[in-house]
Write an enzyme that holds these catalytic residues in place. Structure first.
Site, PDB file in Angstrom:
ATOM      1  N   ASP A 383     -10.652  89.025  84.007  1.00  0.00           N
ATOM      2  CA  ASP A 383     -10.885  90.069  85.113  1.00  0.00           C
ATOM      3  C   ASP A 383      -9.277  90.308  85.604  1.00  0.00           C
ATOM      4  O   ASP A 383      -8.383  89.489  85.326  1.00  0.00           O
ATOM      5  CB  ASP A 383     -11.403  89.159  86.490  1.00  0.00           C
ATOM      6  CG  ASP A 383     -11.656  90.131  87.531  1.00  0.00           C
ATOM      7  OD1 ASP A 383     -12.537  90.840  87.426  1.00  0.00           O
ATOM      8  OD2 ASP A 383     -10.978  89.887  88.493  1.00  0.00           O
ATOM      9  N   ILE A 384      -9.246  91.847  85.992  1.00  0.00           N
ATOM     10  CA  ILE A 384      -8.028  92.203  86.421  1.00  0.00           C
ATOM     11  C   ILE A 384      -7.659  91.679  87.716  1.00  0.00           C
ATOM     12  O   ILE A 384      -8.500  91.821  88.743  1.00  0.00           O
ATOM     13  CB  ILE A 384      -7.952  93.863  86.292  1.00  0.00           C
ATOM     14  CG1 ILE A 384      -8.101  94.242  85.003  1.00  0.00           C
ATOM     15  CG2 ILE A 384      -6.540  94.138  86.933  1.00  0.00           C
ATOM     16  CD1 ILE A 384      -8.075  95.478  84.720  1.00  0.00           C
ATOM     17  N   ASP A 400      -8.112 104.040  86.602  1.00  0.00           N
ATOM     18  CA  ASP A 400      -8.676 104.236  85.317  1.00  0.00           C
ATOM     19  C   ASP A 400      -7.653 104.236  84.262  1.00  0.00           C
ATOM     20  O   ASP A 400      -7.778 103.748  83.144  1.00  0.00           O
ATOM     21  CB  ASP A 400      -9.206 105.885  85.307  1.00  0.00           C
ATOM     22  CG  ASP A 400     -10.411 105.736  86.440  1.00  0.00           C
ATOM     23  OD1 ASP A 400     -10.898 104.491  86.542  1.00  0.00           O
ATOM     24  OD2 ASP A 400     -10.797 106.952  86.672  1.00  0.00           O
ATOM     25  N   GLU A 427     -13.790  96.044  86.646  1.00  0.00           N
ATOM     26  CA  GLU A 427     -12.651  95.531  85.980  1.00  0.00           C
ATOM     27  C   GLU A 427     -12.626  94.262  85.177  1.00  0.00           C
ATOM     28  O   GLU A 427     -11.916  93.594  84.857  1.00  0.00           O
ATOM     29  CB  GLU A 427     -11.384  95.152  87.077  1.00  0.00           C
ATOM     30  CG  GLU A 427     -11.656  94.293  87.920  1.00  0.00           C
ATOM     31  CD  GLU A 427     -12.670  94.491  89.363  1.00  0.00           C
ATOM     32  OE1 GLU A 427     -12.808  93.607  89.834  1.00  0.00           O
ATOM     33  OE2 GLU A 427     -13.515  95.486  89.096  1.00  0.00           O
TER      34      GLU A 427
END
Length: 527
Positions: A383-384, A400, A427
């Site tokens: 996960d970002i 994006d 994300e």
């Protein structure tokens, strides 16, 4: 060792299975082109073979025809020479008998000369003394005056008592207004064996000319009678200038005089035309008969037919290859279009990795294989960190771009062709690592975390100042993990998701390992 055990075959997900027909279609266009070219070459090869065999048959027929004509020549010449030689022997023997020489001249001539002297092509029968002067003449009661001591038929017998029957070179008669003739001659000996003279019969070349003129050998063919010294006796088509010419060229030099007959191809010595030469020696004479139809005459019909058939076959083959290429092009374009559709259906348009649908199918397939092989399988849940804040501050367009860069970094760290990388949603990304134990999965997770951080994508809303990811790691052998109410691969993802939740709670930009083989209940999303 990086903890990755070798996998003997590539894992196939649902999207790969769906793409298989179109992959085969993409390969098929090469086979279509190759098959078309191969078939065209085979057809041309068969055509060339058939035409070549037709050429050989034409030459064989010409060779057989030439041999038949040679037999006609040989038999006709041999028969007439035998008749003339019998008359010559009778004249020679009778001219040595005293009782015959004592007879009155009219009666003597009746005995010496039979009716053969009246034959159409017979010039004269003569007896010549040791000095070359005529002493007996079938054409005149009183022998004609002529010195024949320079003729080859005289000198040969004078110098060699063992010559026997001799056929002279062609000469222009001094007794018949220069008419071209040859002479059959025999030596006359004195009682002591010394040279007494020559008995001869002159034969007009018109005999050979008429004999050869009756043979059909094509418009450019020739028939030759040669002495074995290479000089021409007669040639058809007839040219007076050719009579007696000494021919020293491949067309004669190729003749093997040690054998009675033969066949060869060469250029004519006098006109350079390529011909099929068939030759045969005339028994008992130093004469070689040659029949030589021109190669152009023999192969003229075959060449016309070959030009038509070969041209049509070449056109057909080119057309066949062209159609094959057009079909291959159509297949290639269709395969390319279908491949793009498969790519669009199975890959996330923004990040380029597998989309959620393809990801689920590939993970399920990997799980089934691990269960069959009793091997381990690992999953990374990525996960970002603080991505919602990133979007709010930098805008969704920048978000994006960041998503795409992070996806590239993840894919760059997963190098085996059968490893699985997909966008799980928003994300979040998932990495499936078939046949990979926990320690190997952790090393890959750390490589992903470091790779993303090294991108140095600015993120002022994050404590680290750059975009980072948190990674949860889970690993298991499929037979050892179960969870009621959930598909088994979902259980593995739940474990990885729980480890990700731990990494988020402990400060983010971290890798955490699932604490238990049983999935923990997710406590909620950490932004």
């Amino acid at each position: 060792m990086d903890g990755h055990a070798p996998l003997p075959d590539r894992l196939e997900g649902a999207h790969e299975r769906a793409a298989r027909p179109f992959v085969r279609l993409a390969r098929l266009h090469r086979y279509v082109t190759a098959a078309g070219a191969f078939i065209a070459v085979v057809m041309l090869g068969l055509c060339v073979t058939a035409l070549y065999e037709g050429r050989q048959e034409a030459l064989l027929r010409a060779r057989d025809t030439s041999r038949n004509l040679l037999q006609i020549l040989e038999k006709d010449i041999s028969r007439n020479v035998e008749i003339y030689d019998l008359s010559l022997k009778w004249m020679l023997d009778s001219s040595q008998r005293p009782d015959v020489l004592a007879l009155p001249t009219p009666l003597q001539r009746e005995i010496l000369f039979d009716r053969s002297t009246q034959a159409k092509y017979l010039g004269a029968m003569l007896v010549v003394d040791a000095k070359g002067h005529i002493v007996i003449d079938s054409a005149s009661v009183k022998p004609r005056k002529a010195d024949l001591s320079d003729r080859d038929y005289f000198t040969v017998h004078r110098d060699d008592p063992h010559v026997g029957l001799y056929l002279s070179r062609p000469f222009q008669s001094r007794l018949r207004n220069g008419e071209w003739s040859v002479a059959l001659s025999r030596r006359i000996n004195n009682p002591d064996g010394s040279f007494k003279g020559v008995a001869l019969v002159a034969i007009s070349l018109a005999y050979f000319k008429d004999l050869l003129a009756g043979l059909d050998i094509g418009p450019h063919g020739v028939v030759l009678l040669l002495r074995d010294d290479g000089s021409i006796i007669i040639r058809q088509p007839f040219r007076e200038a050719d009579v007696g010419v000494q021919v020293v060229a491949p067309s004669v030099a190729t003749i093997d005089l040690s054998v009675e007959s033969g066949t060869y191809v060469a250029k004519g010595a006098l006109d350079g035309v390529t011909r099929l030469f068939s030759y045969e020696r005339v028994p008992g004479l130093p004469v070689v008969a040659i029949v030589a139809p021109a190669e152009d005459d023999i192969l003229g019909t075959w060449r016309k037919r070959s030009l038509v058939i070969g041209g049509l076959m070449a056109i057909f083959s080119v057309a066949f290859v062209g159609v094959s290429m057009l079909l291959a092009r159509e297949l290639r374009q269709r395969a390319s279009a279908q491949s793009r559709l498969i790519e669009q259906a199975t890959h996330d348009k923004l990040t380029g990795v597998s989309n959620r649908h393809a990801l689920d199918a590939m993970l399920a397939a990997a799980w089934r294989k691990a269960r069959r092989d009793k091997s381990s399988i690992s999953a990374l849940f990525i996960d970002i960190d603080k991505f919602k804040a990133y979007n709010d501050f930098y805008g969704h367009a920048a978000g994006d771009v960041a998503l795409a860069e992070v996806a590239k970094a993840i894919a760059a760290s997963v190098r085996r062709p059968f490893d699985i990388v997909g966008r799980y949603g928003g994300e979040e990304f998932v990495v499936g690592l078939p046949d990979t134990p926990l320690d190997g999965a952790v090393r890959i997770a750390e490589a992903i975390r470091e790779g993303v951080q090294q991108l140095a994508i600015p993120h002022t809303q994050h404590a680290y100042g750059v975009v980072t990811v948190s990674v949860g790691v889970a690993s298991a052998v499929p037979e050892s993990i179960a969870h009621r109410g959930l598909h088994q691969v979902d259980a593995l993802l739940r474990l990885a998701d729980a480890a990700l939740y731990t990494a988020k709670n402990e400060g983010r930009n971290a890798v955490r390992i699932a604490a238990t083989t049983q999935p923990a209940e997710a406590a909620g999303e950490v932004a």
